[in-house]
Design an enzyme around this catalytic site. Structure first.
Site: not given
Length: 187
Positions: A40-42, A44, A140
């Site tokens: 998961l993105d930073l 998110s 993303r």
């Protein structure tokens, strides 16, 4: 062993820092042998799985396996039917990749605690929520998809992988999953 973790906003989905001072999975006391299954993105938050089982990463993330992932997405603006239809239909071209069809529908504001730091607030522009379920996961991708239909993402929370749900797991908490829960991932 498979672990379910509610990843907070601002935490890298890895155990080592890319830059000094970054928060990583290392601060949450996981067993030494586990690694994240996907990312998961930073910026998110939500459900991420970790495991010590070899090959599980490939099995879960292989697009041919088609494991669904569901996100609740707060977007800038009042999302409309046309936008959710465009998201659902697929075919959006994002960084040279044509998205697959997905499920996208407006939803009520979920009852999650406010994010720290808070999502930006603009008095003149409302925000709304969309539930999206995808079977692919490019870097993303959800953020790029909502932006492509005119509704930039403000907050993104993964709430389900397969049929296993984040449930009542609080931000920053983790627990080992039982065999029934693990099998729910593959459904």
């Amino acid at each position: 062993m498979v672990i379910a973790f509610h990843k907070p906003y601002g935490v890298l989905s890895q155990f080592t820092q890319d830059q000094p001072g970054q928060r990583t999975l290392a601060e949450f006391g996981f067993p030494a042998s586990v690694y994240p299954l996907g990312r998961l993105d930073l910026d998110s938050e939500g459900l991420i799985l970790l495991s010590d089982e070899p090959g599980m990463n490939n099995r879960l993330l292989d697009p041919s396996a088609g494991h669904s992932r569901t996100y609740l997405v707060q977007v800038d603006g009042a999302v409309d039917l046309e936008a959710t239809q465009r998201l659902s239909k697929g075919g959006l071209v994002i960084k040279g990749h044509r998205t697959l069809p997905c499920r996208a529908a407006p939803c009520n504001d979920p009852d999650f605690p406010p994010r720290d730091p808070p999502v930006r607030f603009r008095k003149e522009i409302p925000t709304s929520w969309v539930e999206m379920t995808l079977k692919e996961g490019k870097n993303r991708q959800v953020r790029r998809m909502t932006a492509a239909v005119g509704f930039p993402t403000l907050r993104l929370i993964r709430v389900r992988i397969g049929s296993f749900e984040l449930g009542a797991l609080k931000v920053g908490e983790w627990r080992e999953m039982n065999p029934t829960e693990i099998s729910a991932i593959w459904k």
